[in-house]
Scaffold this active site. Structure first.
Site, PDB file in Angstrom:
ATOM      1  N   CYS A  98      98.483  59.294  78.123  1.00 38.28           N
ATOM      2  CA  CYS A  98     100.126  58.927  78.430  1.00 38.28           C
ATOM      3  C   CYS A  98     100.429  58.139  77.045  1.00 38.28           C
ATOM      4  O   CYS A  98     100.360  58.262  76.119  1.00 38.28           O
ATOM      5  CB  CYS A  98     100.359  58.276  79.620  1.00 38.28           C
ATOM      6  SG  CYS A  98     102.154  58.589  79.820  1.00 38.28           S
ATOM      7  N   HIS A 126      97.749  61.968  83.870  1.00 40.06           N
ATOM      8  CA  HIS A 126      97.092  60.587  84.055  1.00 40.06           C
ATOM      9  C   HIS A 126      95.967  61.240  85.004  1.00 40.06           C
ATOM     10  O   HIS A 126      95.944  61.298  86.142  1.00 40.06           O
ATOM     11  CB  HIS A 126      98.251  59.746  85.095  1.00 40.06           C
ATOM     12  CG  HIS A 126      98.944  59.186  84.213  1.00 40.06           C
ATOM     13  ND1 HIS A 126      98.919  58.312  83.458  1.00 40.06           N
ATOM     14  CD2 HIS A 126     100.380  59.428  84.041  1.00 40.06           C
ATOM     15  CE1 HIS A 126      99.912  57.497  83.049  1.00 40.06           C
ATOM     16  NE2 HIS A 126     100.730  58.415  82.855  1.00 40.06           N
ATOM     17  N   GLU A 174      93.513  59.235  85.890  1.00 46.09           N
ATOM     18  CA  GLU A 174      93.205  58.211  86.587  1.00 46.09           C
ATOM     19  C   GLU A 174      93.777  57.900  88.032  1.00 46.09           C
ATOM     20  O   GLU A 174      93.724  56.982  88.912  1.00 46.09           O
ATOM     21  CB  GLU A 174      93.431  56.692  85.936  1.00 46.09           C
ATOM     22  CG  GLU A 174      94.920  56.275  85.919  1.00 46.09           C
ATOM     23  CD  GLU A 174      95.806  57.057  84.748  1.00 46.09           C
ATOM     24  OE1 GLU A 174      94.944  57.884  84.154  1.00 46.09           O
ATOM     25  OE2 GLU A 174      96.673  56.519  84.378  1.00 46.09           O
TER      26      GLU A 174
END
Lengths: 84, 219
Positions: free
Chosen positions: B85, B194, B196
Protein backbone atom coordinates in the site's frame (compact mmCIF):
# COMPACT_ATOMS: atom_id res chain seq x y z
CA UNK A 1 20.25 38.64 -2.32
CA UNK A 2 16.77 39.52 -3.42
CA UNK A 3 13.63 37.84 -2.20
CA UNK A 4 11.40 36.28 -4.83
CA UNK A 5 7.97 34.74 -4.79
CA UNK A 6 7.48 31.74 -6.98
CA UNK A 7 4.13 30.35 -8.03
CA UNK A 8 4.50 26.73 -9.01
CA UNK A 9 1.53 25.12 -10.75
CA UNK A 10 1.33 21.36 -11.02
CA UNK A 11 -1.21 19.56 -13.22
CA UNK A 12 -1.74 15.98 -14.25
CA UNK A 13 -0.35 15.43 -17.74
CA UNK A 14 -2.76 15.79 -20.63
CA UNK A 15 -4.53 12.54 -21.28
CA UNK A 16 -4.45 11.38 -17.66
CA UNK A 17 -7.96 11.26 -16.21
CA UNK A 18 -8.52 13.84 -13.48
CA UNK A 19 -11.55 12.73 -11.43
CA UNK A 20 -11.71 15.99 -9.45
CA UNK A 21 -11.76 18.09 -12.61
CA UNK A 22 -14.46 15.88 -14.12
CA UNK A 23 -16.65 16.13 -10.99
CA UNK A 24 -16.27 19.91 -10.92
CA UNK A 25 -17.11 20.16 -14.63
CA UNK A 26 -20.25 18.07 -14.12
CA UNK A 27 -21.28 20.33 -11.23
CA UNK A 28 -20.76 23.42 -13.39
CA UNK A 29 -22.95 21.87 -16.08
CA UNK A 30 -25.62 21.20 -13.47
CA UNK A 31 -25.43 24.85 -12.45
CA UNK A 32 -26.17 25.82 -16.02
CA UNK A 33 -22.67 26.64 -17.23
CA UNK A 34 -22.95 24.31 -20.20
CA UNK A 35 -20.20 26.17 -22.08
CA UNK A 36 -17.53 24.63 -19.84
CA UNK A 37 -15.66 22.11 -21.95
CA UNK A 38 -13.08 20.83 -19.49
CA UNK A 39 -11.82 21.44 -15.95
CA UNK A 40 -8.44 20.24 -14.71
CA UNK A 41 -7.67 20.62 -11.05
CA UNK A 42 -4.05 20.93 -10.06
CA UNK A 43 -1.92 22.11 -7.17
CA UNK A 44 -0.41 25.52 -6.56
CA UNK A 45 2.63 26.09 -4.36
CA UNK A 46 3.72 29.56 -3.32
CA UNK A 47 7.40 29.54 -2.49
CA UNK A 48 9.32 32.48 -1.05
CA UNK A 49 12.99 32.14 -1.87
CA UNK A 50 16.19 34.22 -1.88
CA UNK A 51 18.31 34.45 -5.03
CA UNK A 52 20.56 36.77 -7.02
CA UNK A 53 18.53 36.81 -10.21
CA UNK A 54 15.35 35.54 -11.76
CA UNK A 55 17.04 32.90 -13.86
CA UNK A 56 18.89 31.40 -10.91
CA UNK A 57 15.65 31.17 -8.94
CA UNK A 58 13.83 29.64 -11.90
CA UNK A 59 16.49 26.96 -12.35
CA UNK A 60 16.46 26.12 -8.64
CA UNK A 61 12.68 25.71 -8.57
CA UNK A 62 12.86 23.65 -11.76
CA UNK A 63 15.31 21.30 -10.07
CA UNK A 64 13.10 21.01 -6.96
CA UNK A 65 10.14 20.25 -9.17
CA UNK A 66 11.96 17.61 -11.18
CA UNK A 67 13.30 15.69 -8.19
CA UNK A 68 10.53 16.19 -5.66
CA UNK A 69 7.64 18.63 -6.07
CA UNK A 70 6.20 17.10 -9.25
CA UNK A 71 6.15 13.47 -10.33
CA UNK A 72 7.61 13.30 -13.85
CA UNK A 73 5.58 10.17 -14.63
CA UNK A 74 2.19 11.81 -14.13
CA UNK A 75 2.57 15.56 -13.75
CA UNK A 76 3.61 18.68 -15.68
CA UNK A 77 4.55 21.90 -13.96
CA UNK A 78 4.73 25.59 -14.69
CA UNK A 79 6.95 28.11 -12.87
CA UNK A 80 6.26 31.83 -12.43
CA UNK A 81 8.92 33.90 -10.66
CA UNK A 82 7.93 37.30 -9.28
CA UNK A 83 10.12 39.85 -7.54
CA UNK A 84 8.85 40.83 -4.08
CA UNK B 1 15.02 -14.95 7.55
CA UNK B 2 15.40 -11.69 9.46
CA UNK B 3 12.71 -9.20 8.50
CA UNK B 4 12.68 -5.46 9.18
CA UNK B 5 9.55 -3.29 9.18
CA UNK B 6 10.18 0.39 8.48
CA UNK B 7 8.15 2.94 10.43
CA UNK B 8 7.67 6.44 9.01
CA UNK B 9 5.65 9.14 10.74
CA UNK B 10 2.12 8.21 9.72
CA UNK B 11 2.74 4.51 9.12
CA UNK B 12 -0.14 2.56 10.63
CA UNK B 13 0.15 -1.03 9.39
CA UNK B 14 3.43 -1.77 11.17
CA UNK B 15 1.82 -3.78 13.97
CA UNK B 16 -0.47 -5.72 11.64
CA UNK B 17 2.56 -6.63 9.56
CA UNK B 18 4.46 -7.61 12.69
CA UNK B 19 1.54 -9.78 13.75
CA UNK B 20 1.35 -11.53 10.37
CA UNK B 21 5.06 -12.31 10.54
CA UNK B 22 4.71 -13.54 14.13
CA UNK B 23 1.95 -15.94 13.09
CA UNK B 24 4.32 -17.70 10.70
CA UNK B 25 6.99 -17.90 13.39
CA UNK B 26 9.20 -14.92 12.53
CA UNK B 27 10.49 -12.28 14.91
CA UNK B 28 10.71 -9.08 12.89
CA UNK B 29 12.49 -5.92 13.98
CA UNK B 30 11.24 -2.37 13.58
CA UNK B 31 13.36 0.12 11.66
CA UNK B 32 12.81 3.78 12.48
CA UNK B 33 12.85 6.04 9.43
CA UNK B 34 15.51 8.33 10.90
CA UNK B 35 18.00 5.51 11.30
CA UNK B 36 20.65 4.54 8.80
CA UNK B 37 21.01 0.99 10.11
CA UNK B 38 19.05 -1.86 8.53
CA UNK B 39 20.11 -4.13 11.43
CA UNK B 40 21.34 -6.88 9.08
CA UNK B 41 17.87 -7.84 7.91
CA UNK B 42 17.38 -10.06 4.86
CA UNK B 43 14.07 -8.47 3.91
CA UNK B 44 12.76 -4.94 4.35
CA UNK B 45 9.01 -4.34 4.44
CA UNK B 46 7.61 -0.85 3.89
CA UNK B 47 4.16 -1.21 5.45
CA UNK B 48 0.95 0.65 4.78
CA UNK B 49 -0.26 3.90 6.26
CA UNK B 50 -0.12 7.56 5.47
CA UNK B 51 3.52 8.53 5.78
CA UNK B 52 3.85 12.29 6.21
CA UNK B 53 0.08 12.58 5.90
CA UNK B 54 0.31 11.76 2.16
CA UNK B 55 1.25 15.43 1.75
CA UNK B 56 2.20 16.49 -1.79
CA UNK B 57 1.75 12.94 -3.13
CA UNK B 58 1.52 9.62 -1.29
CA UNK B 59 5.07 8.47 -0.58
CA UNK B 60 6.70 11.60 -2.02
CA UNK B 61 8.19 12.77 1.27
CA UNK B 62 8.89 9.39 2.88
CA UNK B 63 11.19 8.47 0.01
CA UNK B 64 13.62 11.11 1.27
CA UNK B 65 13.62 9.78 4.85
CA UNK B 66 17.15 8.89 6.01
CA UNK B 67 16.54 5.13 6.03
CA UNK B 68 15.43 5.15 2.39
CA UNK B 69 19.01 5.74 1.26
CA UNK B 70 19.90 2.44 2.92
CA UNK B 71 16.80 0.70 1.55
CA UNK B 72 17.69 1.80 -2.01
CA UNK B 73 21.30 0.60 -1.59
CA UNK B 74 20.05 -2.67 -0.11
CA UNK B 75 17.64 -3.19 -3.02
CA UNK B 76 20.30 -2.33 -5.59
CA UNK B 77 22.55 -5.00 -4.06
CA UNK B 78 19.77 -7.57 -4.46
CA UNK B 79 18.20 -7.37 -0.99
CA UNK B 80 14.50 -8.24 -0.77
CA UNK B 81 12.12 -5.30 -0.37
CA UNK B 82 8.33 -5.51 -0.15
CA UNK B 83 6.11 -2.43 -0.25
CA UNK B 84 2.49 -2.78 0.84
CA UNK B 85 0.00 0.00 0.00
CA UNK B 86 1.76 3.19 1.14
CA UNK B 87 4.97 1.14 0.99
CA UNK B 88 4.28 0.46 -2.71
CA UNK B 89 3.68 4.19 -3.25
CA UNK B 90 7.02 4.94 -1.58
CA UNK B 91 8.85 2.38 -3.77
CA UNK B 92 7.41 4.07 -6.88
CA UNK B 93 8.38 7.53 -5.68
CA UNK B 94 11.86 6.25 -4.83
CA UNK B 95 12.24 4.85 -8.33
CA UNK B 96 12.76 1.28 -7.13
CA UNK B 97 9.72 0.31 -9.17
CA UNK B 98 8.51 1.93 -12.41
CA UNK B 99 5.33 3.98 -12.79
CA UNK B 100 3.36 6.15 -10.37
CA UNK B 101 0.15 6.26 -8.34
CA UNK B 102 -2.77 8.55 -9.08
CA UNK B 103 -5.89 9.29 -7.03
CA UNK B 104 -8.51 6.57 -7.43
CA UNK B 105 -10.79 6.99 -10.42
CA UNK B 106 -13.70 7.21 -7.95
CA UNK B 107 -11.99 10.20 -6.30
CA UNK B 108 -12.63 8.52 -2.97
CA UNK B 109 -10.94 6.41 -0.34
CA UNK B 110 -11.77 2.76 -1.00
CA UNK B 111 -11.73 0.23 1.82
CA UNK B 112 -13.05 -3.20 0.90
CA UNK B 113 -12.18 -6.76 0.07
CA UNK B 114 -11.18 -7.43 -3.52
CA UNK B 115 -10.25 -10.45 -5.55
CA UNK B 116 -6.82 -10.71 -7.12
CA UNK B 117 -5.32 -12.95 -9.75
CA UNK B 118 -1.75 -14.13 -9.33
CA UNK B 119 -0.22 -13.52 -12.75
CA UNK B 120 3.33 -14.47 -11.95
CA UNK B 121 4.27 -16.74 -9.08
CA UNK B 122 7.80 -17.30 -10.32
CA UNK B 123 9.38 -15.04 -7.74
CA UNK B 124 10.51 -15.02 -4.14
CA UNK B 125 7.40 -13.34 -2.75
CA UNK B 126 4.60 -15.25 -4.49
CA UNK B 127 6.16 -18.68 -5.02
CA UNK B 128 3.74 -20.30 -2.55
CA UNK B 129 0.80 -19.29 -4.74
CA UNK B 130 -0.04 -20.88 -8.04
CA UNK B 131 -0.22 -19.05 -11.34
CA UNK B 132 -3.80 -18.01 -12.05
CA UNK B 133 -4.85 -18.47 -8.42
CA UNK B 134 -7.64 -16.13 -7.30
CA UNK B 135 -7.11 -14.74 -3.82
CA UNK B 136 -9.04 -12.34 -1.57
CA UNK B 137 -7.51 -9.41 0.30
CA UNK B 138 -8.63 -5.99 1.46
CA UNK B 139 -7.57 -2.74 -0.14
CA UNK B 140 -7.62 0.58 1.75
CA UNK B 141 -6.31 3.54 -0.20
CA UNK B 142 -7.12 6.80 -1.94
CA UNK B 143 -4.18 6.87 -4.33
CA UNK B 144 -4.07 3.45 -5.86
CA UNK B 145 -4.65 4.08 -9.54
CA UNK B 146 -1.44 2.65 -10.95
CA UNK B 147 -0.19 4.49 -14.00
CA UNK B 148 2.72 3.89 -16.34
CA UNK B 149 3.55 5.02 -19.86
CA UNK B 150 2.48 2.72 -22.69
CA UNK B 151 6.10 1.96 -23.56
CA UNK B 152 6.99 0.97 -20.02
CA UNK B 153 3.76 -1.02 -19.70
CA UNK B 154 4.87 -3.14 -22.64
CA UNK B 155 8.20 -3.71 -20.89
CA UNK B 156 6.41 -4.78 -17.71
CA UNK B 157 4.42 -7.31 -19.71
CA UNK B 158 7.41 -8.61 -21.65
CA UNK B 159 9.33 -9.21 -18.45
CA UNK B 160 6.36 -10.70 -16.55
CA UNK B 161 6.64 -7.93 -13.97
CA UNK B 162 2.89 -7.62 -13.45
CA UNK B 163 2.45 -10.09 -10.60
CA UNK B 164 -1.02 -9.26 -9.25
CA UNK B 165 -4.12 -7.97 -11.02
CA UNK B 166 -7.54 -7.07 -9.67
CA UNK B 167 -9.90 -9.87 -10.67
CA UNK B 168 -13.39 -9.00 -11.80
CA UNK B 169 -13.87 -5.40 -10.77
CA UNK B 170 -11.04 -2.88 -11.19
CA UNK B 171 -11.72 -0.82 -8.05
CA UNK B 172 -9.45 2.19 -8.55
CA UNK B 173 -8.96 2.53 -12.31
CA UNK B 174 -5.42 1.11 -12.37
CA UNK B 175 -4.01 0.67 -15.84
CA UNK B 176 -4.59 -2.98 -16.91
CA UNK B 177 -6.10 -3.60 -13.44
CA UNK B 178 -2.61 -3.78 -11.99
CA UNK B 179 -2.52 -4.44 -8.22
CA UNK B 180 1.13 -5.44 -7.81
CA UNK B 181 4.40 -5.38 -9.74
CA UNK B 182 7.94 -6.62 -9.26
CA UNK B 183 11.23 -5.26 -10.53
CA UNK B 184 13.17 -6.99 -13.31
CA UNK B 185 15.63 -8.55 -10.90
CA UNK B 186 12.80 -10.01 -8.82
CA UNK B 187 13.87 -8.67 -5.43
CA UNK B 188 11.58 -5.64 -5.06
CA UNK B 189 7.81 -6.04 -5.08
CA UNK B 190 5.00 -3.56 -4.47
CA UNK B 191 1.31 -4.30 -3.98
CA UNK B 192 -1.69 -2.15 -3.06
CA UNK B 193 -3.76 -4.88 -1.31
CA UNK B 194 -3.02 -5.73 2.32
CA UNK B 195 -1.83 -9.34 2.78
CA UNK B 196 -1.21 -8.68 6.48
CA UNK B 197 -4.95 -8.10 6.90
CA UNK B 198 -5.73 -11.50 5.42
CA UNK B 199 -3.83 -13.99 7.58
CA UNK B 200 -6.53 -15.45 9.80
CA UNK B 201 -9.99 -16.76 9.00
CA UNK B 202 -11.76 -14.41 11.37
CA UNK B 203 -10.30 -11.53 9.36
CA UNK B 204 -12.29 -12.79 6.39
CA UNK B 205 -9.47 -14.35 4.44
CA UNK B 206 -6.22 -16.24 4.84
CA UNK B 207 -5.04 -15.45 1.35
CA UNK B 208 -2.13 -13.39 2.62
CA UNK B 209 -0.51 -16.06 4.75
CA UNK B 210 1.38 -17.72 1.89
CA UNK B 211 3.25 -14.50 1.22
CA UNK B 212 4.54 -14.39 4.79
CA UNK B 213 5.24 -18.14 4.81
CA UNK B 214 7.56 -17.66 1.85
CA UNK B 215 9.90 -15.74 4.15
CA UNK B 216 10.51 -18.89 6.18
CA UNK B 217 12.15 -20.98 3.51
CA UNK B 218 15.81 -21.15 2.72
CA UNK B 219 16.62 -19.46 -0.52
Amino acid sequence: MKKWTVILEIFLKDGIFDPQGKTIKDALHNLGFKEVEEVRMGKVLKIDIYGDNKNEVFEKIKKMSEIFLANPVTEDFNIRVEEE
Amino acid sequence: MKVGIVIFPGTNCDMDTYHALKIVGLKPVYLWHKEHDLKDVDLVILPGGFSYGDYLRAGAIARFSPIMREVVDFANKGGYVLGICNGFQILLEAGLLPGAMLPNITNSFICKEVYLEVLNNNNFFLRRYSKGEIIKMPIAHKEGRYYISQKELEELKENNQIVLKYFGENPNGSIESIAGIINKRGNVMGMMPHPERAVELFLGSQSGINLFLSFLDEE
